[in-house]
Design an enzyme around this catalytic site. Structure first.
Site, mmCIF file in Angstrom:
data_model
loop_
_atom_site.group_PDB
_atom_site.id
_atom_site.type_symbol
_atom_site.label_atom_id
_atom_site.label_comp_id
_atom_site.label_asym_id
_atom_site.label_seq_id
_atom_site.Cartn_x
_atom_site.Cartn_y
_atom_site.Cartn_z
ATOM 1 N N ARG A 114 76.346 25.289 66.005
ATOM 2 C CA ARG A 114 77.158 26.489 66.033
ATOM 3 C C ARG A 114 76.742 27.481 67.121
ATOM 4 O O ARG A 114 77.587 27.954 67.890
ATOM 5 C CB ARG A 114 77.071 27.236 64.679
ATOM 6 C CG ARG A 114 77.976 26.714 63.622
ATOM 7 C CD ARG A 114 77.292 26.838 62.275
ATOM 8 N NE ARG A 114 76.193 25.909 62.263
ATOM 9 C CZ ARG A 114 76.336 24.618 61.929
ATOM 10 N NH1 ARG A 114 77.483 24.178 61.508
ATOM 11 N NH2 ARG A 114 75.314 23.799 61.985
ATOM 12 N N THR A 115 75.463 27.819 67.150
ATOM 13 C CA THR A 115 75.042 28.892 68.052
ATOM 14 C C THR A 115 75.264 28.475 69.499
ATOM 15 O O THR A 115 75.842 29.222 70.301
ATOM 16 C CB THR A 115 73.559 29.232 67.799
ATOM 17 O OG1 THR A 115 73.373 29.415 66.395
ATOM 18 C CG2 THR A 115 73.153 30.489 68.535
ATOM 19 N N LYS B 293 57.243 17.724 80.691
ATOM 20 C CA LYS B 293 56.119 17.536 81.636
ATOM 21 C C LYS B 293 55.067 18.619 81.461
ATOM 22 O O LYS B 293 54.117 18.703 82.228
ATOM 23 C CB LYS B 293 56.643 17.591 83.078
ATOM 24 C CG LYS B 293 57.698 16.568 83.404
ATOM 25 C CD LYS B 293 58.234 16.812 84.824
ATOM 26 C CE LYS B 293 59.577 16.142 85.032
ATOM 27 N NZ LYS B 293 60.290 16.719 86.180
ATOM 28 N N ARG C 63 66.739 29.669 72.144
ATOM 29 C CA ARG C 63 66.328 29.267 70.783
ATOM 30 C C ARG C 63 65.007 28.525 70.910
ATOM 31 O O ARG C 63 64.847 27.664 71.792
ATOM 32 C CB ARG C 63 67.362 28.364 70.117
ATOM 33 C CG ARG C 63 66.806 27.781 68.807
ATOM 34 C CD ARG C 63 67.836 27.127 67.963
ATOM 35 N NE ARG C 63 68.754 28.108 67.390
ATOM 36 C CZ ARG C 63 69.653 27.815 66.463
ATOM 37 N NH1 ARG C 63 69.753 26.582 65.997
ATOM 38 N NH2 ARG C 63 70.453 28.739 65.997
ATOM 39 N N HIS D 53 67.420 36.030 63.904
ATOM 40 C CA HIS D 53 68.597 35.386 64.503
ATOM 41 C C HIS D 53 69.697 36.456 64.545
ATOM 42 O O HIS D 53 70.674 36.411 63.799
ATOM 43 C CB HIS D 53 69.006 34.200 63.615
ATOM 44 C CG HIS D 53 69.984 33.235 64.223
ATOM 45 N ND1 HIS D 53 70.681 33.486 65.393
ATOM 46 C CD2 HIS D 53 70.396 32.005 63.807
ATOM 47 C CE1 HIS D 53 71.465 32.458 65.661
ATOM 48 N NE2 HIS D 53 71.307 31.550 64.714
HETATM 49 N N1 CP Z 1 73.878 29.053 61.944
HETATM 50 C C1 CP Z 1 73.210 28.427 62.945
HETATM 51 O O1 CP Z 1 72.313 29.003 63.584
HETATM 52 O O2 CP Z 1 73.607 27.138 63.163
HETATM 53 P P1 CP Z 1 73.066 26.181 64.307
HETATM 54 O O3 CP Z 1 71.608 25.875 63.978
HETATM 55 O O4 CP Z 1 73.933 24.963 64.281
HETATM 56 O O5 CP Z 1 73.137 26.911 65.615
#
Ligand code: CP
Length: 304
Positions: A53-54, A82, A103, A131
Site C-alpha cells: 500500500r504505502t 554490498k 521505509r 508511520h
Molecule cells: N498499511 C501499510 O503500511 O501497508 P504496507 O506495509 O503494504 O505498505
C-alpha cells in the site's frame, strides 16, 4: 527538527493535520486539477522493508501529480547488499530526486536519515516506531465516516509493535477523541507512546477484552500482530489468533461503527465483515492516494 521532513506524528498539530486533510479533500473532489502540478519532479523511493500500500500509493500519488518516481528496488537488488550504509544511500538518492520516502526496519532510521539530506524526507514506517502518512489517511477516513471530534475510538491488537497505532494514537490527541486500547498484557502500548499521550493530556484507557467497551465505540481500529518484530517465535505463538473479529463479535456494536485496519490483515477480521456497512479498510487503503497526493503537493510546493 525541520518541519519539511515528516518523521513522526508528534510533530503534527491539529492545524497541520486539517491543512493536509482539506487539501486531500480538494484532490478527491477534482483530481484532474492536480494532474500537472509537479510535472518533471521525481520522488525517490527507498524501501528497506516490504510494502504494498504505502509504496504503490506513493508512486500512484506522484504520477497523478504529473511527476515520476525513482525506486531503489528491493534491498537484495541494491548496493545495500554490498554493505552501503543508510546515510550514504539517502545522500546518493537525494541527488536523483526532489523528495525521499523511506521505509526501514529500525526504529529511528528516518530521523537519522533526515539528518543527512536537504530534500524533504518522509517516514513511511520505521520498525516499531511511527508511520505518520498512514495516520493521515486513517484520519481522513475517520473524518469522512465519523468526524474527528466527540469521537470514541478503540484501537485493538498489537499496540506494542504496531507503528500505525503509535502514530494514530499520538495524532488523535489533537482532537476531542476518547481512546481505548485493547490488547493482551504483553502487547500493550510502549512506555514512550504512553508518555507522549500523557504529555498531550490524553487518558490511556487499557482493556484486555473488546466486549465491554464495544457498544461505546464509533471507530474500531484493528491491527495485525506484527510477527516479524517478535524476538522469538514462541512469544508470537502465545498471542497469535487473539482478537479476531467476525459478525458475531460485532453484534452489540453501534449500527454505524466504522471498522478500520491499516492492512495487510492475516486473520484479525473475518471476510464476512467485508460485506457489512462497518467495513472501511479498503476505502481506507484507497484514501492513500489522495492523501499522499496532498502531502506531496504541500511538501514539493515548499508549504511546510
Ligand atoms: N498499511 C501499510 O503500511 O501497508 P504496507 O506495509 O503494504 O505498505
Amino acid at each position: 527538527m525541520r518541519h519539511d521532513h515528516l518523521l513522526t506524528a508528534n510533530q503534527l498539530t491539529r492545524e497541520d493535520i486539517e491543512h493536509v486533510l482539506d487539501r486531500a479533500a480538494e484532490v478527491d473532489a477534482n483530481p484532474a486539477s492536480f494532474g500537472q502540478r509537479h510535472a518533471g519532479k521525481l520522488l525517490g523511493l527507498c524501501f528497506f522493508e516490504p510494502s504494498t500500500r504505502t509504496k504503490m500509493s506513493f508512486e500512484a500519488a506522484m504520477k497523478r501529480l504529473g511527476g515520476d518516481v525513482v525506486d531503489m528496488g528491493s534491498v537484495d537488488s541494491s548496493s545495500v547488499k554490498k554493505g552501503e550504509s543508510l546515510a550514504d544511500t539517502v545522500r546518493v538518492v537525494e541527488g536523483y530526486a526532489d523528495a525521499l520516502v523511506l521505509r526501514h526496519p529500525l526504529m529511528g532510521a528516518a530521523k537519522m536519515a533526515s539528518e543527512f539530506v536537504d530534500v524533504p524526507l518522509v517516514n513511511a514506517g520505521d520498525g516499531a516506531g511511527h508511520h505518520p502518512t498512514q495516520t493521515m489517511l486513517d484520519l481522513y477516513t475517520i473524518r469522512e465516516n465519523a468526524g474527528l471530534d466527540d469521537l470514541t475510538v478503540g484501537i485493538m491488537g498489537d499496540l506494542k509493535y504496531g507503528r500505525t497505532v503509535h502514530s494514530l494514537a499520538t495524532a488523535l490527541t489533537n482532537f476531542d477523541a476518547s481512546q481505548h486500547f485493547i490488547s493482551p498484557d504483553s502487547l500493550k502500548l510502549p512506555r514512550s507512546v504512553r508518555y507522549d499521550l500523557h504529555e498531550a493530556g490524553a487518558t490511556v484507557r487499557e482493556h484486555t477484552e473488546l466486549d465491554p467497551i464495544l457498544p461505546q465505540l464509533d471507530v474500531l481500529y484493528v491491527t495485525r500482530i506484527q510477527r516479524e518484530r517478535f524476538p522469538d517465535e514462541d512469544e508470537y505463538q502465545r498471542v497469535a489468533g487473539e482478537y479476531q473479529i467476525d459478525t458475531d463479535t460485532l453484534a452489540d456494536a453501534k449500527e454505524d461503527l466504522t471498522v478500520m485496519h491499516p492492512l495487510p490483515r492475516v486473520d484479525e477480521i473475518a471476510p464476512e465483515i467485508d460485506d457489512t456497512d462497518h467495513a472501511r479498510y479498503f476505502e481506507q487503503a484507497h484514501n492513500g492516494v489522495p492523501v499522499r497526493m496532498a502531502l506531496l503537493d504541500l511538501l514539493l510546493e515548499g508549504d511546510s
